[in-house]
Design an enzyme around this catalytic site. Structure first.
Site, PDB file in Angstrom:
ATOM      1  N   VAL A 104      59.572  46.815  91.208  1.00 47.67           N
ATOM      2  CA  VAL A 104      60.018  46.421  92.552  1.00 47.67           C
ATOM      3  C   VAL A 104      60.228  44.909  92.556  1.00 47.67           C
ATOM      4  O   VAL A 104      59.326  44.146  92.173  1.00 47.67           O
ATOM      5  CB  VAL A 104      58.985  46.832  93.627  1.00 47.67           C
ATOM      6  CG1 VAL A 104      59.495  46.508  95.027  1.00 47.67           C
ATOM      7  CG2 VAL A 104      58.654  48.323  93.528  1.00 47.67           C
ATOM      8  N   GLY A 108      56.003  44.258  92.351  1.00 50.54           N
ATOM      9  CA  GLY A 108      55.167  45.434  92.091  1.00 50.54           C
ATOM     10  C   GLY A 108      55.788  46.299  91.019  1.00 50.54           C
ATOM     11  O   GLY A 108      56.952  46.107  90.640  1.00 50.54           O
ATOM     12  N   SER A 109      54.999  47.199  90.505  1.00 48.50           N
ATOM     13  CA  SER A 109      55.566  48.159  89.565  1.00 48.50           C
ATOM     14  C   SER A 109      54.808  49.460  89.655  1.00 48.50           C
ATOM     15  O   SER A 109      53.626  49.492  90.012  1.00 48.50           O
ATOM     16  CB  SER A 109      55.558  47.609  88.142  1.00 48.50           C
ATOM     17  OG  SER A 109      54.263  47.209  87.810  1.00 48.50           O
ATOM     18  N   GLY A 110      55.511  50.530  89.368  1.00 48.86           N
ATOM     19  CA  GLY A 110      54.900  51.851  89.379  1.00 48.86           C
ATOM     20  C   GLY A 110      55.107  52.491  88.014  1.00 48.86           C
ATOM     21  O   GLY A 110      55.516  51.832  87.064  1.00 48.86           O
ATOM     22  N   ASP A 162      49.411  61.620  98.880  1.00 49.21           N
ATOM     23  CA  ASP A 162      48.919  60.542  98.014  1.00 49.21           C
ATOM     24  C   ASP A 162      48.502  59.359  98.890  1.00 49.21           C
ATOM     25  O   ASP A 162      48.819  58.210  98.593  1.00 49.21           O
ATOM     26  CB  ASP A 162      50.003  60.139  97.008  1.00 49.21           C
ATOM     27  CG  ASP A 162      49.448  59.279  95.859  1.00 49.21           C
ATOM     28  OD1 ASP A 162      48.201  59.234  95.686  1.00 49.21           O
ATOM     29  OD2 ASP A 162      50.252  58.651  95.151  1.00 49.21           O
ATOM     30  N   PHE A 195      57.337  54.562  86.845  1.00 48.39           N
ATOM     31  CA  PHE A 195      58.710  54.521  86.303  1.00 48.39           C
ATOM     32  C   PHE A 195      59.570  53.532  87.069  1.00 48.39           C
ATOM     33  O   PHE A 195      60.788  53.612  87.041  1.00 48.39           O
ATOM     34  CB  PHE A 195      59.350  55.921  86.398  1.00 48.39           C
ATOM     35  CG  PHE A 195      58.462  56.994  85.858  1.00 48.39           C
ATOM     36  CD1 PHE A 195      58.138  57.032  84.511  1.00 48.39           C
ATOM     37  CD2 PHE A 195      57.918  57.937  86.703  1.00 48.39           C
ATOM     38  CE1 PHE A 195      57.287  57.995  84.016  1.00 48.39           C
ATOM     39  CE2 PHE A 195      57.068  58.919  86.221  1.00 48.39           C
ATOM     40  CZ  PHE A 195      56.740  58.946  84.869  1.00 48.39           C
ATOM     41  N   SER A 196      58.950  52.629  87.766  1.00 48.18           N
ATOM     42  CA  SER A 196      59.744  51.743  88.612  1.00 48.18           C
ATOM     43  C   SER A 196      59.244  50.303  88.551  1.00 48.18           C
ATOM     44  O   SER A 196      58.090  50.039  88.183  1.00 48.18           O
ATOM     45  CB  SER A 196      59.659  52.217  90.064  1.00 48.18           C
ATOM     46  OG  SER A 196      58.339  52.060  90.534  1.00 48.18           O
TER      47      SER A 196
HETATM   48  N1  LIG Z   1      58.661  47.761 100.308  1.00 42.64           N
HETATM   49  C1  LIG Z   1      57.834  47.077  99.551  1.00 42.64           C
HETATM   50  N2  LIG Z   1      57.498  45.809  99.853  1.00 42.64           N
HETATM   51  C2  LIG Z   1      56.650  45.107  99.071  1.00 42.64           C
HETATM   52  N3  LIG Z   1      56.075  45.588  97.951  1.00 42.64           N
HETATM   53  C3  LIG Z   1      56.381  46.837  97.597  1.00 42.64           C
HETATM   54  C4  LIG Z   1      57.272  47.660  98.363  1.00 42.64           C
HETATM   55  N4  LIG Z   1      57.366  48.856  97.770  1.00 42.64           N
HETATM   56  C5  LIG Z   1      56.586  48.801  96.697  1.00 42.64           C
HETATM   57  N5  LIG Z   1      55.989  47.601  96.572  1.00 42.64           N
HETATM   58  C6  LIG Z   1      55.061  47.178  95.530  1.00 42.64           C
HETATM   59  O1  LIG Z   1      55.403  47.836  94.329  1.00 42.64           O
HETATM   60  C7  LIG Z   1      54.326  48.688  93.891  1.00 42.64           C
HETATM   61  C8  LIG Z   1      54.898  49.961  93.295  1.00 42.64           C
HETATM   62  O2  LIG Z   1      55.675  50.619  94.257  1.00 42.64           O
HETATM   63  P1  LIG Z   1      55.547  52.178  94.496  1.00 42.64           P
HETATM   64  O3  LIG Z   1      54.114  52.510  94.732  1.00 42.64           O
HETATM   65  O4  LIG Z   1      56.519  52.595  95.537  1.00 42.64           O
HETATM   66  O5  LIG Z   1      56.026  52.696  93.100  1.00 42.64           O
HETATM   67  P2  LIG Z   1      55.670  54.005  92.364  1.00 42.64           P
HETATM   68  O6  LIG Z   1      56.583  54.122  91.203  1.00 42.64           O
HETATM   69  O7  LIG Z   1      55.719  55.139  93.319  1.00 42.64           O
HETATM   70  O8  LIG Z   1      54.195  53.669  91.935  1.00 42.64           O
HETATM   71  P3  LIG Z   1      53.087  54.627  91.374  1.00 42.64           P
HETATM   72  O9  LIG Z   1      53.514  55.022  90.026  1.00 42.64           O
HETATM   73  O10 LIG Z   1      51.833  53.765  91.411  1.00 42.64           O
HETATM   74  O11 LIG Z   1      53.037  55.734  92.361  1.00 42.64           O
HETATM   75  C9  LIG Z   1      53.483  48.917  95.125  1.00 42.64           C
HETATM   76  O12 LIG Z   1      52.139  49.147  94.791  1.00 42.64           O
HETATM   77  C10 LIG Z   1      53.652  47.603  95.887  1.00 42.64           C
HETATM   78  O13 LIG Z   1      52.763  46.631  95.382  1.00 42.64           O
END
Ligand SMILES: Nc1ncnc2c1ncn2[C@@H]1O[C@H](COP(=O)(O)OP(=O)(O)OP(=O)(O)O)[C@@H](O)[C@H]1O
Length: 377
Positions: free
Chosen positions: A41, A34-36, A172, A38-39
């Site tokens: 995963v 996954g990715s967000g 959220d 700034f991140s």
């Molecule tokens: N514990 C986990 N197990 C499996 N997949 C995960 C986990 N945490 C995050 N992911 C995957 O990674 C994606 C991004 O993680 P997360 O939403 O925590 O990041 P973010 O940076 O907060 O994202 P955003 O910018 O969309 O808010 C999630 O949508 C999910 O698909």
């Protein structure tokens, strides 16, 4: 297409991350899950040495019979200062404050001056949005069956009640932030916009989350109560689960407000109990929304009580108000039968008006709404 230089830089960064993770007891795989904003995963594995050192991690992974974790890597050097200084600490605080429940567990964190690593419990079955869309395709009918929606929604309500009980509002809540683990249990995640509140009725002003799930008072830039705003989002999530669609969908907040004011409609057969619960949550006036305790004891959540609902509907043409005398035994019944998670504090008298006929909902598969920016505290 990525340039050769960019590819090389990405490879170098990844190798640094592998190295930094190994130094901290984790093997980082190249599988990005996954990715967000700034991140990124990645799937990772705890080393034997790490398992010997970290009791909490070891006991949890032993019960799962694997050593897999999700490693969320936030590149703090690239993220805006506001994110690193404000939102990331809030996410870490909220994960730590709420981990003893069914949300994602934060096992550990390590960092350096370029990156922060969050080692999280792995939720391997994707998010609720993917699950709803996949199930809709398989059934050739939009949405989940109510039975499944009920099972999942009970867990979501219980997780949100737990957050509110420890003084945290999520802000959220949306299908993409609800993940499923290998046993099909929900895991609440992404506490980046979560916040603490010390006074139950204190009001907030930050615009967080995604427009489609955002409470109207926030769209109208009013000061808002975070708990009541979470209740609105729960109504949107339940609607999405049982219909496979979003109740209101507009990019522009002012158009969303107009749509919300025109009211809800259900274009497919949804039980009256479920419609009533959704209506009770999607109330324009925040104070009129059902409280979490009322949600947890609603007749749709406790099918054994639906006879009462139908009797009242038949006799008066209106769904019943839960009297305090009825609420207590129902709660006890729910707790005993495992139908109720942790009850939230406080109970509001919600508006249980019968379903209003109204405009058409949006159609098609559930989209991934884009997230809003956020200003203010
Ligand atoms: N514990 C986990 N197990 C499996 N997949 C995960 C986990 N945490 C995050 N992911 C995957 O990674 C994606 C991004 O993680 P997360 O939403 O925590 O990041 P973010 O940076 O907060 O994202 P955003 O910018 O969309 O808010 C999630 O949508 C999910 O698909």
């Amino acid at each position: 297409m990525k340039s050769c230089a960019k590819r090389e830089a990405d490879k170098k960064t990844f190798m640094e991350q592998v190295h930094e993770s190994k130094e901290n007891g984790y093997l980082l795989s190249s599988r990005k899950i996954g990715s967000g904003a700034f991140s990124k995963v990645y799937l990772g594995y705890a080393t034997q040495e790490k398992l010997r050192q970290n009791y909490k991690l070891a006991s949890d992974l032993r019960s799962k019979r694997h050593s897999m974790v999700a490693i969320k890597i936030i590149s703090t050097a690239k993220a805006p200062l506001e994110y690193s200084r404000k939102f990331l600490p809030r996410e870490i605080y909220s994960l730590n404050a709420t981990y003893k429940h069914i949300n994602i567990q934060l096992y550990e964190m390590y960092r350096n001056n370029r990156r922060t690593y969050l080692v999280l419990e792995l939720a391997s079955r994707g998010d609720l949005l993917e699950h709803i869309n996949a199930t809709s395709d398989r059934r050739e009918c939009p949405g989940l069956e109510e039975e499944e929606a009920r099972r999942l929604f009970r867990q979501i309500v219980s997780a949100v009640a737990h957050c509110h009980n420890v003084g945290i509002v999520h802000r959220d809540l949306k299908c993409e932030n609800i993940l499923l683990d290998e046993r099909g249990f929900i895991k609440l995640t992404d506490f980046g916009f979560a916040n603490r509140y010390s006074l139950k009725n204190s009001l907030m002003s930050t615009f967080c989350g995604s427009v489609a799930y955002t409470a109207p008072e926030i769209l109208m830039s009013k000061k808002y109560n975070g708990e009541l705003a979470d209740l609105w989002s729960l109504g949107v999530i339940l609607y999405a689960m049982v219909t496979g669609k979003l109740p209101f969908k507009e990019r522009q907040p002012h158009k969303m407000i107009q749509m919300i004011k025109q009211g809800l409609s259900f274009r497919q057969p949804i039980s009256p109990e479920c419609q009533n619960l959704i209506q009770g949550l999607l109330q324009l006036k925040p104070g009129a929304r059902l409280g979490l305790q009322q949600v947890a004891t609603h007749c749709w959540m406790l099918p054994a009580t639906s006879a009462i609902f139908h009797q009242a509907l038949k006799a008066t043409g209106r769904p019943p108000e839960l009297s305090p005398a009825l609420e207590k035994p129902l709660r006890l019944f729910a707790a005993r039968s495992g139908e109720l998670g942790q009850a939230s504090r406080g109970s509001r008298q919600g508006n249980q008006s019968p379903c209003r006929p109204s405009r058409l909902p949006c159609t098609g598969r559930l989209p991934r709404p884009s997230r809003n920016g956020s200003q203010g505290p």
